[in-house]
Each structure stands twice: as C-alpha cells, then as structure tokens.
Design an enzyme around this catalytic site. Structure first.
Site, PDB file in Angstrom:
ATOM      1  N   ASP A  15      -6.707  -6.294   4.518  1.00  0.00           N
ATOM      2  CA  ASP A  15      -5.768  -5.034   4.486  1.00  0.00           C
ATOM      3  C   ASP A  15      -6.178  -4.416   5.793  1.00  0.00           C
ATOM      4  O   ASP A  15      -6.998  -3.929   6.292  1.00  0.00           O
ATOM      5  CB  ASP A  15      -6.704  -3.992   3.635  1.00  0.00           C
ATOM      6  CG  ASP A  15      -6.291  -2.616   3.403  1.00  0.00           C
ATOM      7  OD1 ASP A  15      -5.264  -2.510   3.672  1.00  0.00           O
ATOM      8  OD2 ASP A  15      -6.970  -1.942   2.388  1.00  0.00           O
ATOM      9  N   HIS A  41      -8.363   0.758  -4.266  1.00  0.00           N
ATOM     10  CA  HIS A  41      -9.412   0.595  -3.130  1.00  0.00           C
ATOM     11  C   HIS A  41     -10.000   1.896  -2.971  1.00  0.00           C
ATOM     12  O   HIS A  41      -9.484   2.686  -2.315  1.00  0.00           O
ATOM     13  CB  HIS A  41      -8.371   0.160  -2.043  1.00  0.00           C
ATOM     14  CG  HIS A  41      -9.482   0.126  -0.581  1.00  0.00           C
ATOM     15  ND1 HIS A  41      -8.686  -0.131   0.565  1.00  0.00           N
ATOM     16  CD2 HIS A  41     -10.597  -0.107  -0.342  1.00  0.00           C
ATOM     17  CE1 HIS A  41      -9.832  -0.180   1.629  1.00  0.00           C
ATOM     18  NE2 HIS A  41     -10.859  -0.256   0.992  1.00  0.00           N
ATOM     19  N   MET A  45     -12.269   4.074  -1.071  1.00  0.00           N
ATOM     20  CA  MET A  45     -13.038   4.192   0.431  1.00  0.00           C
ATOM     21  C   MET A  45     -13.684   5.637   0.113  1.00  0.00           C
ATOM     22  O   MET A  45     -13.477   6.812   0.625  1.00  0.00           O
ATOM     23  CB  MET A  45     -11.620   4.425   1.634  1.00  0.00           C
ATOM     24  CG  MET A  45     -11.444   3.083   1.720  1.00  0.00           C
ATOM     25  SD  MET A  45      -9.962   3.426   2.665  1.00  0.00           S
ATOM     26  CE  MET A  45      -8.644   3.296   1.547  1.00  0.00           C
ATOM     27  N   MET A  84     -11.500  -5.577   5.502  1.00  0.00           N
ATOM     28  CA  MET A  84     -10.807  -4.715   6.175  1.00  0.00           C
ATOM     29  C   MET A  84     -10.313  -5.145   7.601  1.00  0.00           C
ATOM     30  O   MET A  84     -11.410  -5.694   8.305  1.00  0.00           O
ATOM     31  CB  MET A  84     -11.534  -3.365   6.397  1.00  0.00           C
ATOM     32  CG  MET A  84     -11.692  -2.457   5.060  1.00  0.00           C
ATOM     33  SD  MET A  84      -9.993  -2.061   4.394  1.00  0.00           S
ATOM     34  CE  MET A  84      -8.957  -1.258   5.563  1.00  0.00           C
ATOM     35  N   SER A  86       0.599  -1.257  -0.019  1.00  0.00           N
ATOM     36  CA  SER A  86      -0.143   0.135  -0.013  1.00  0.00           C
ATOM     37  C   SER A  86       0.890   1.147  -0.087  1.00  0.00           C
ATOM     38  O   SER A  86       1.734   1.399   1.075  1.00  0.00           O
ATOM     39  CB  SER A  86      -0.913   0.043   1.265  1.00  0.00           C
ATOM     40  OG  SER A  86      -1.387   1.366   1.241  1.00  0.00           O
ATOM     41  N   MET A 130      -9.232   7.995  -0.465  1.00  0.00           N
ATOM     42  CA  MET A 130     -10.079   8.486   0.391  1.00  0.00           C
ATOM     43  C   MET A 130     -11.026   9.692   0.132  1.00  0.00           C
ATOM     44  O   MET A 130     -10.149  10.666  -0.383  1.00  0.00           O
ATOM     45  CB  MET A 130      -9.367   8.656   1.831  1.00  0.00           C
ATOM     46  CG  MET A 130      -8.417   7.284   1.904  1.00  0.00           C
ATOM     47  SD  MET A 130      -7.616   7.551   3.547  1.00  0.00           S
ATOM     48  CE  MET A 130      -6.796   5.931   3.471  1.00  0.00           C
ATOM     49  N   HIS A 140      -1.150  -1.581  -4.360  1.00  0.00           N
ATOM     50  CA  HIS A 140      -2.488  -1.176  -3.466  1.00  0.00           C
ATOM     51  C   HIS A 140      -2.554   0.616  -3.441  1.00  0.00           C
ATOM     52  O   HIS A 140      -1.565   0.884  -2.899  1.00  0.00           O
ATOM     53  CB  HIS A 140      -2.627  -1.798  -2.154  1.00  0.00           C
ATOM     54  CG  HIS A 140      -3.931  -1.760  -1.723  1.00  0.00           C
ATOM     55  ND1 HIS A 140      -5.120  -2.615  -1.868  1.00  0.00           N
ATOM     56  CD2 HIS A 140      -4.323  -0.731  -0.576  1.00  0.00           C
ATOM     57  CE1 HIS A 140      -6.029  -2.113  -0.920  1.00  0.00           C
ATOM     58  NE2 HIS A 140      -5.533  -1.150  -0.327  1.00  0.00           N
ATOM     59  N   ASP A 169      -4.925   3.369  -2.388  1.00  0.00           N
ATOM     60  CA  ASP A 169      -5.897   3.580  -1.541  1.00  0.00           C
ATOM     61  C   ASP A 169      -6.546   4.894  -1.904  1.00  0.00           C
ATOM     62  O   ASP A 169      -5.733   6.021  -1.746  1.00  0.00           O
ATOM     63  CB  ASP A 169      -5.378   3.842   0.036  1.00  0.00           C
ATOM     64  CG  ASP A 169      -5.288   2.471   0.482  1.00  0.00           C
ATOM     65  OD1 ASP A 169      -6.279   1.807   0.287  1.00  0.00           O
ATOM     66  OD2 ASP A 169      -4.250   2.060   1.182  1.00  0.00           O
TER      67      ASP A 169
HETATM   68  C1  DX5 Z   1      -6.507   1.766   5.400  1.00  0.00           C
HETATM   69  C2  DX5 Z   1      -5.693   1.326   4.199  1.00  0.00           C
HETATM   70  C3  DX5 Z   1      -4.795   0.445   4.229  1.00  0.00           C
HETATM   71  C4  DX5 Z   1      -3.509   0.993   4.671  1.00  0.00           C
HETATM   72  C5  DX5 Z   1      -2.792  -0.339   5.303  1.00  0.00           C
HETATM   73  O1  DX5 Z   1      -7.456   2.480   5.306  1.00  0.00           O
HETATM   74  O2  DX5 Z   1      -7.027   0.890   3.514  1.00  0.00           O
HETATM   75  O3  DX5 Z   1      -4.413   0.023   2.662  1.00  0.00           O
HETATM   76  O4  DX5 Z   1      -2.587   1.576   3.940  1.00  0.00           O
HETATM   77  O5  DX5 Z   1      -1.598   0.026   6.225  1.00  0.00           O
HETATM   78  P1  DX5 Z   1      -0.738  -0.781   7.307  1.00  0.00           P
HETATM   79  O6  DX5 Z   1      -0.318  -1.989   6.226  1.00  0.00           O
HETATM   80  O7  DX5 Z   1       0.170   0.196   7.513  1.00  0.00           O
HETATM   81  O8  DX5 Z   1      -1.732  -1.193   8.162  1.00  0.00           O
HETATM   82 ZN    ZN Z   2      -6.635  -0.300   1.317  1.00  0.00          ZN
END
Ligand code: DX5
Ligand code: ZN
Length: 211
Positions: free
Chosen positions: A170, A66, A68, A136, A7, A36, A32, A34
C-alpha cells in the site's frame, strides 16, 4: 493471480457512488477503504457511514478496510456491521493481538499492517491468526507518495517464513513498479492515485491481472 484493491482515498469525494461503480466495472478485486483518526496518522478520512452506504449500494464488493487508528479495537464492531469483508489493523496500534482475535471472532478476514520501519519478524507470533499482511510502502496518512522499495524485503522474508496468506502492499504503487512488487511475493496491490487518476482505470486493472 495478482489482485487489485483501489484506494478510494484518491477518488472524487463528491462522487463516491461513481468510484464504487468504477471499481466494479474495472473488475478490481477489492475496494480499499482507508480509515484515519488524526492520531495514529496525521490525517482524517472516512468513517463507517460511508462504508455502510457503499455496502447498501453494492453488497458484492470485497470491502478491504485499513484502520489507521490508535485504538482499533473500539471500532472493529462498527466497521464489521457497516459491511467490511477484511479488517486490517496496525501492529503499532494498541491491543494488537486482542484486536486480531476480535476481528476473527466476527467472522471477517484478519489483516495486520506494518509501517515501513517495523520489521517483519514482529509478526512471527501472530502469523497463524492472519489472512493477510499489509506492508505499507509509504508512511501511512496520505496518498500520492513515492514507494519505498526497501519494504519489499519484508515480503520476501514473510514468504521465507512460510506465510501463505495474502501479502498486500500500500502506497506509491503503479504500472511502473507493480511487477517488482509481484516478484517479491506480494499478491494484492493497493492503488489510489494510479487507479482513480488514470485515463482508463479498467486498463490498469487489466494490466495488474496479466502480471
Ligand atoms: C495511505 C493509504 C493508502 C493510499 C495509497 O496512508 O493507506 O491506501 O490511499 O495511495 P497512493 O496509491 O496514491 O499512494
Ligand atoms: Zn491503505
């Protein structure tokens, strides 16, 4: 083989090109990405312009996006055009089923994600539409949190339902708990902190691949 999807939320924001190279050189299976919206989760991250720049720099990487977002259906086209290979949306978001169908119609792999408190059986009606389920293992929004082990039951339940696609986990994943995840039926591990902050990220990827 268990796959690794680092990620980039945990990568150096001033060196995303270097992060992409690291993912490639470590032979990680996916990247990955992310996204948001400060509404579905209380944080902001990256948009399609960064994905597009990465895709232009390296068109071979599997971009695991991903979303969110509260209204992912409004952003699926733009992330598809930017270079996503897989788009995962949340079951808790708006227009869930229509959005899954839209991702499929664009020719991309389709993923559905569940927050820790959402039970696996909400996915029963849509399992035939899915290439992957993203569980998650922390509350979405931030990297560096602690994994919630009770979520692993959902992977076992999905396998018991006959789901043969990818099950990705994740949040809070590292060398210390990855075996437990693989044993529960999860076959794609997202790692932010444990990959990008490792002294030797390639060794982390190699360890995942020997699970
Ligand atoms: C959180 C993200 C994850 C995050 C995971 O909302 O979806 O992908 O980056 O990070 P680590 O591996 O540090 O928990
Ligand atoms: Zn993620």
């Amino acid at each position: 083989m268990i796959k690794l999807s680092p990620s980039i939320l945990a990568a150096d924001p001033l060196n995303m090109g270097g992060a992409l190279k690291l993912v490639k050189e470590a032979h990680a299976d996916e990247l990955h990405f992310d996204v948001m919206d400060a509404h579905f989760v209380p944080n902001l991250s990256f948009g399609p312009s960064l994905l597009k720049a990465m895709k232009q720099q390296d068109g071979e990487v599997v971009y695991d996006v991903h979303l969110m977002l509260s209204d992912p259906i409004q952003y699926v086209d733009v992330f598809a055009q930017a270079g996503a290979s897989i788009i995962t949306i949340h079951q808790e978001a708006n227009d869930f089923v229509a959005c899954l169908e839209k991702i499929r119609s664009l020719g991309l792999q389709v993923g559905a994600s569940l927050k820790p408190a959402t039970p696996a059986d909400v996915l029963i009606p849509v399992l035939p539409l899915l290439d992957r389920v993203l569980l998650m293992t922390v509350e979405p929004g931030f990297g560096g949190q602690k994994l919630m082990p009770e979520v692993l039951d959902k992977a076992r339940q999905l396998r018991a339902m006959g789901f043969a696609g990818d099950i990705e986990a994740d949040g809070g994943i590292g060398l210390g708990n990855m075996k437990q995840l693989a044993d529960s039926g999860i076959n794609v591990l997202v790692m932010g902190t444990s990959f990008f902050k490792a002294e030797d990220p390639a060794a982390v990827a190699a360890a995942v691949h020997t699970l």
